[in-house]
Design an enzyme around this catalytic site. Structure first.
Site, PDB file in Angstrom:
ATOM      1  N   ASP A   8       0.860  -1.175   0.000  1.00  0.00           N
ATOM      2  CA  ASP A   8       0.000   0.000   0.000  1.00  0.00           C
ATOM      3  C   ASP A   8       0.905   1.237   0.000  1.00  0.00           C
ATOM      4  O   ASP A   8       2.102   1.160   0.315  1.00  0.00           O
ATOM      5  CB  ASP A   8      -0.873  -0.036   1.262  1.00  0.00           C
ATOM      6  N   ASP A  10      -0.338   5.249   0.715  1.00  0.00           N
ATOM      7  CA  ASP A  10      -0.636   6.259   1.731  1.00  0.00           C
ATOM      8  C   ASP A  10      -0.709   5.640   3.123  1.00  0.00           C
ATOM      9  O   ASP A  10      -1.468   4.704   3.367  1.00  0.00           O
ATOM     10  CB  ASP A  10      -1.963   6.943   1.424  1.00  0.00           C
ATOM     11  N   ASP A 196      -1.999  -0.647   5.949  1.00  0.00           N
ATOM     12  CA  ASP A 196      -2.396  -0.064   7.230  1.00  0.00           C
ATOM     13  C   ASP A 196      -3.902   0.087   7.397  1.00  0.00           C
ATOM     14  O   ASP A 196      -4.368   0.474   8.468  1.00  0.00           O
ATOM     15  CB  ASP A 196      -1.762   1.322   7.386  1.00  0.00           C
TER      16      ASP A 196
END
Length: 256
Positions: A8, A10, A196
């Site tokens: 991922d 961001d 996240d």
């Protein structure tokens, strides 16, 4: 291939606050040295990822776009076919008026509004609006209204994924779906996934090792399947600093 990394962006490889990645440079260099692949898997558009991928020297690897709704081949620029996005936006026009008033998509915003909502510069916000497959939305209704909204989306065959900042709507396919195809194509000895947010969970659980990057700007993910057995771990450091430390530690563990 010794290792294929799915990451991922961001809040994971990129800092949540300023979108910087330089603290992860040592681990990225080490991965390049051993011939490991790095596949970005993000809600970002092809235009955003093509630029970032070149900046990081990762343009020779494919990237998973718009939360898994699309794939950007190695060395490719942004997709030119936006028919999926047009179909998606047309579908959203069928949402009942009270619920339609509860969300704002990137297609409803101008460049300045996207910049304000994301913290991106105006030029980067322009790239974020160049969508081909999916629509990030800001939801402002109640939890009960959200349940009704998701039910209407399901009837329209529109899928929703909660991310770090936005809910992303698409016509289907997830990060994990694209990941499975790439794993078959590259047949790596090991796979690692890092993320996240809720939209990373399927990807984290599909890899040999999932790494949840700490993000103090959002509620932590609940305990995931495989976490008690050590197949999914968590970092204490956040963003690119946590990403860098986690990858270097796993390369040592794997003797790579």
């Amino acid at each position: 291939m010794p290792l294929l990394v799915f990451t991922d962006l961001d809040g994971t490889l990129l800092s949540h606050s300023d979108y910087q990645w330089k603290q992860a440079a040592p681990a990225l260099r080490r991965l390049a040295d051993i011939g490991a692949g790095v596949v970005m898997a993000s809600s970002k558009t092809g235009a955003e990822i093509a630029s970032l991928r070149a900046e990081m020297g990762l343009q020779h690897w494919p990237a998973i776009l718009e939360n898994g709704a699309g794939l950007l081949e190695a060395y490719a620029e942004a997709p030119s076919d936006c028919s999926d996005y047009a179909q998606l936006r047309a579908g959203l026009s069928n949402i009942s008026a009270p619920l339609r008033a509860r969300f704002l998509g990137f297609g409803d915003m101008n460049e300045a509004q996207v910049s304000e909502a994301t913290g991106l510069s105006h030029s980067d916000a322009r790239l974020a609006k160049q969508r081909a497959f999916s629509e990030p939305v800001i939801w402002s209704g109640t939890l009960e209204e959200k349940e009704d909204f998701l039910a209407e989306l399901a009837k329209l065959r529109i899928f929703a994924r909660d991310g770090g900042r936005f809910m992303t709507l698409s016509l289907g396919a997830t990060k994990a779906d694209q990941m499975a195809d790439l794993m078959r194509n590259y047949a790596p000895r090991h796979t690692i996934a890092l993320g996240d947010a809720p939209n990373d969970v399927e990807m984290l659980e599909k890899a040999d090792l999932g790494i949840i990057i700490a993000n103090p700007h959002r509620a932590p993910l609940p305990e995931l399947k495989g976490e008690s057995a050590g197949r999914i771990i968590r970092t204490t450091l956040s963003g690119p600093e946590g990403w860098n430390a986690a990858i270097l530690a796993q390369l040592t563990r794997l003797n790579l």
